[in-house]
Design a protein around this motif. Structure first.
Motif, PDB file in Angstrom:
ATOM      1  N   GLY A  34      20.235  38.073  24.802  1.00  9.43           N
ATOM      2  CA  GLY A  34      21.803  37.602  24.797  1.00  9.43           C
ATOM      3  C   GLY A  34      22.701  37.837  24.220  1.00  9.43           C
ATOM      4  O   GLY A  34      23.613  38.510  25.176  1.00  9.43           O
ATOM      5  N   ALA A  35      22.614  38.520  23.400  1.00 13.45           N
ATOM      6  CA  ALA A  35      23.492  38.951  22.578  1.00 13.45           C
ATOM      7  C   ALA A  35      23.922  40.682  22.897  1.00 13.45           C
ATOM      8  O   ALA A  35      24.741  41.101  23.016  1.00 13.45           O
ATOM      9  CB  ALA A  35      22.728  38.697  21.085  1.00 13.45           C
ATOM     10  N   PHE A  36      22.514  41.316  23.022  1.00 13.03           N
ATOM     11  CA  PHE A  36      22.843  42.492  24.402  1.00 13.03           C
ATOM     12  C   PHE A  36      23.808  42.712  25.752  1.00 13.03           C
ATOM     13  O   PHE A  36      24.583  43.071  25.750  1.00 13.03           O
ATOM     14  CB  PHE A  36      21.086  43.061  24.640  1.00 13.03           C
ATOM     15  CG  PHE A  36      20.664  43.738  23.055  1.00 13.03           C
ATOM     16  CD1 PHE A  36      20.978  45.104  22.817  1.00 13.03           C
ATOM     17  CD2 PHE A  36      20.120  43.321  22.271  1.00 13.03           C
ATOM     18  CE1 PHE A  36      20.617  46.118  22.178  1.00 13.03           C
ATOM     19  CE2 PHE A  36      19.974  43.653  21.051  1.00 13.03           C
ATOM     20  CZ  PHE A  36      20.022  45.349  21.120  1.00 13.03           C
ATOM     21  N   ALA A 160      18.554  36.646  14.851  1.00 16.91           N
ATOM     22  CA  ALA A 160      18.733  36.584  16.748  1.00 16.91           C
ATOM     23  C   ALA A 160      20.374  37.271  17.446  1.00 16.91           C
ATOM     24  O   ALA A 160      20.593  39.179  17.448  1.00 16.91           O
ATOM     25  CB  ALA A 160      18.181  36.410  17.953  1.00 16.91           C
ATOM     26  N   ARG A 161      20.816  36.293  17.603  1.00 23.85           N
ATOM     27  CA  ARG A 161      22.356  37.019  18.052  1.00 23.85           C
ATOM     28  C   ARG A 161      23.645  37.164  16.816  1.00 23.85           C
ATOM     29  O   ARG A 161      24.249  38.168  17.433  1.00 23.85           O
ATOM     30  CB  ARG A 161      23.395  35.503  17.995  1.00 23.85           C
ATOM     31  CG  ARG A 161      24.499  35.190  18.394  1.00 23.85           C
ATOM     32  CD  ARG A 161      25.260  34.323  18.583  1.00 23.85           C
ATOM     33  NE  ARG A 161      26.300  33.865  18.981  1.00 23.85           N
ATOM     34  CZ  ARG A 161      27.535  33.367  17.589  1.00 23.85           C
ATOM     35  NH1 ARG A 161      27.033  33.927  16.590  1.00 23.85           N
ATOM     36  NH2 ARG A 161      29.254  33.919  17.860  1.00 23.85           N
ATOM     37  N   ILE A 162      23.126  36.842  15.667  1.00 19.48           N
ATOM     38  CA  ILE A 162      23.863  38.111  14.435  1.00 19.48           C
ATOM     39  C   ILE A 162      23.291  39.260  14.683  1.00 19.48           C
ATOM     40  O   ILE A 162      24.216  40.494  14.983  1.00 19.48           O
ATOM     41  CB  ILE A 162      23.795  37.442  13.188  1.00 19.48           C
ATOM     42  CG1 ILE A 162      24.994  36.342  13.481  1.00 19.48           C
ATOM     43  CG2 ILE A 162      24.267  38.789  12.319  1.00 19.48           C
ATOM     44  CD1 ILE A 162      24.139  35.818  11.414  1.00 19.48           C
ATOM     45  N   VAL A 167      23.671  45.308  16.635  1.00 16.76           N
ATOM     46  CA  VAL A 167      23.390  46.740  17.352  1.00 16.76           C
ATOM     47  C   VAL A 167      24.178  47.109  18.619  1.00 16.76           C
ATOM     48  O   VAL A 167      23.087  48.237  18.961  1.00 16.76           O
ATOM     49  CB  VAL A 167      22.815  46.564  17.124  1.00 16.76           C
ATOM     50  CG1 VAL A 167      21.545  47.039  14.984  1.00 16.76           C
ATOM     51  CG2 VAL A 167      20.833  45.597  17.957  1.00 16.76           C
ATOM     52  N   ALA A 168      24.705  45.639  19.579  1.00 16.80           N
ATOM     53  CA  ALA A 168      24.598  45.959  20.970  1.00 16.80           C
ATOM     54  C   ALA A 168      25.510  47.070  21.179  1.00 16.80           C
ATOM     55  O   ALA A 168      25.207  48.223  21.925  1.00 16.80           O
ATOM     56  CB  ALA A 168      25.391  44.862  21.277  1.00 16.80           C
ATOM     57  N   VAL A 275      27.261  33.754   8.860  1.00 19.70           N
ATOM     58  CA  VAL A 275      26.748  33.368   7.977  1.00 19.70           C
ATOM     59  C   VAL A 275      26.865  31.761   7.888  1.00 19.70           C
ATOM     60  O   VAL A 275      25.884  31.824   7.470  1.00 19.70           O
ATOM     61  CB  VAL A 275      27.296  34.041   7.046  1.00 19.70           C
ATOM     62  CG1 VAL A 275      26.783  33.813   5.316  1.00 19.70           C
ATOM     63  CG2 VAL A 275      27.357  35.951   6.681  1.00 19.70           C
ATOM     64  N   GLY A 276      28.218  31.307   8.073  1.00 23.47           N
ATOM     65  CA  GLY A 276      27.979  30.029   7.464  1.00 23.47           C
ATOM     66  C   GLY A 276      26.851  28.816   8.573  1.00 23.47           C
ATOM     67  O   GLY A 276      26.806  28.022   8.209  1.00 23.47           O
TER      68      GLY A 276
END
Length: 438
Positions: A34-36, A160-162, A167-168, A275-276
């Motif tokens: 989902g992040a890509f 995974a999102r971060i 890298v996307a 990060v938070g």
């Protein structure tokens, strides 16, 4: 310090459970894909001949609108069928949609109607996946481990999102948007494979298996509206999300361009929030609130800090700091809220109730994005930021007026429905000391 580390290690024992580790892997893979996907879609569509920002808006809006339209249907289906199978089917559908988009971008033959159609299919798959993924957790882990499970799932998803967002962009630059979407589709297929490995015993839910889907929707609505502690925070977060969508998607970038150094400065703010969120998960795993919904409402107030600071002219360092605090609050409230739903809502209706929760919380988000631009043009970016902060604070203060919000305590979790295979229930009543601990 030693006692804290021992306590954390005890909480992490759940990762040794085969079913939970499979669910963890599935949710993490799905979120990584989902992040890509959105990054590849944005750059891929804009690179098409004749494409404009309007083209991209239409394609992206199709996914969001489809998700909203099919969310309630997803809840009904997840309460009628084995939830892990619904999740698997949703992942396969999403993989097919993103794979189709990848083919269009790689070949260069990408008519707008087909881009919109495949994007809508991806949104529908998300609508099928979300209610089932909320309802399946109590089927996988014991009741006393629900909060730890929700926290660890969020930890994997946030990581995974971060990582995916980090890298996307480079992946698009290296192999192209189309092949980056292929990676997305592959990760969704991996998620489906992990989910298939759960092989959960079928839970018998006669009420959800009889009658029409319209009746199921009405029953889900009755479960939702009959609980003041539930519909009041959902109403609150409809306005909170509306304000945050305006801040994060429109007003924030405008302020960043004016005095935070543009995209680079804004990325620091977004990164600090991410990060938070990771820290918030670690806190949420250990906290055992006496009145969980009241804590959820309280945790909404720090979300107003970012628009408040930016509206007051705070420098980049302060903006990043308050975004970090907001990220902690966001994932703390999310884990506690998910756990509360899973403990207080009967499992036979859990997915339908979670779909009403998602629909209510997200329904004003697009409105926030639509009015943000005119608001900036009319009163300026900083005044719009302050207005967003006020909206979040007022909505949260009004929610605290509800006795149901203030007074709800976790009860003994609902016992799962009998299983046809004779297996013992996966969930056991939570120890009183655990529920009452501060």
């Amino acid at each position: 310090m030693t006692d804290t580390l021992v306590a954390v290690r005890q909480e992490l024992v759940i990762l040794r459970d085969r079913r939970f580790s499979l669910l963890f892997a599935a949710r993490t893979s799905s979120m990584l894909g989902g992040a890509f996907g959105p990054v590849a879609l944005a750059f891929g569509v804009l690179a098409l001949p004749g494409a404009t920002a309007l083209t991209l808006s239409l394609v992206v809006a199709a996914e969001s609108l489809s998700m909203v339209v099919f969310m309630l249907l997803g809840g009904v289906i997840a309460d009628r069928l084995p939830r892990f199978r619904v999740m698997m089917a949703a992942d396969l559908g999403a993989a097919a949609a993103w794979g189709g988009l990848a083919v269009l971008l790689i070949t260069g033959w990408a008519p707008l109607w087909l881009l919109i159609t495949l994007s809508a299919v991806a949104g529908m798959a998300t609508a099928m996946f979300f209610p089932a993924s909320t309802g399946v957790v109590p089927e996988v882990v014991p009741a006393e481990r629900l909060q730890t499970a929700n926290g660890l799932l969020r930890l994997g998803m946030n990581g995974a999102r971060i990582g995916g967002l980090a890298v996307a962009g480079g992946c698009v630059a290296l192999v192209g948007a189309g092949w980056t979407m292929v990676i997305n589709a592959g990760l969704l297929l991996a998620s489906a494979a992990f989910t298939a490995g759960l092989r959960l015993p079928r839970v018998v839910t006669p009420a959800a298996a009889q009658g029409s889907m319209l009746r199921d929707l009405r029953e889900g609505w009755d479960e939702f509206r009959s609980r003041q502690w539930l519909w009041v925070p959902v109403t609150q977060f409809a306005f909170v999300v509306m304000a945050l969508q305006a801040v994060w998607t429109v007003i924030g970038p405008v302020v960043a361009n004016e005095r935070l150094g543009g995209a680079k400065g804004w990325s620091w703010v977004l990164g600090a929030e991410s990060v938070g969120m990771l820290v918030g998960v670690l806190i949420a795993i250990r906290v055992r609130p006496r009145r969980p919904v009241r804590l959820v409402v309280y945790m909404a107030f720090p979300l107003a800090l970012v628009p408040l600071a930016l509206g007051a002219g705070a420098p980049l360092l302060v903006a990043a700091l308050v975004a970090f605090v907001a990220g902690i609050a966001l994932d703390t409230l999310t884990v506690v809220w998910d756990t509360t739903l899973q403990r207080e809502i009967p499992q036979s209706a859990l997915s339908r109730v979670s779909s009403y929760d998602a629909l209510g919380s997200l329904m004003l988000g697009p409105l926030g994005m639509l009015i943000a631009g005119p608001a900036v043009a009319l009163v300026g970016a900083q005044a719009s930021m302050l207005g967003s902060a006020v909206l979040i604070a007022v909505a949260s203060l009004l929610a605290l007026l509800s006795p149901g919000v203030r007074d709800l305590r976790w009860t003994t979790p609902v016992v799962p429905a009998p299983r046809t295979d004779g297996d013992a229930p996966l969930s056991q009543p939570a120890p009183t000391a655990l529920v009452e601990a501060a």
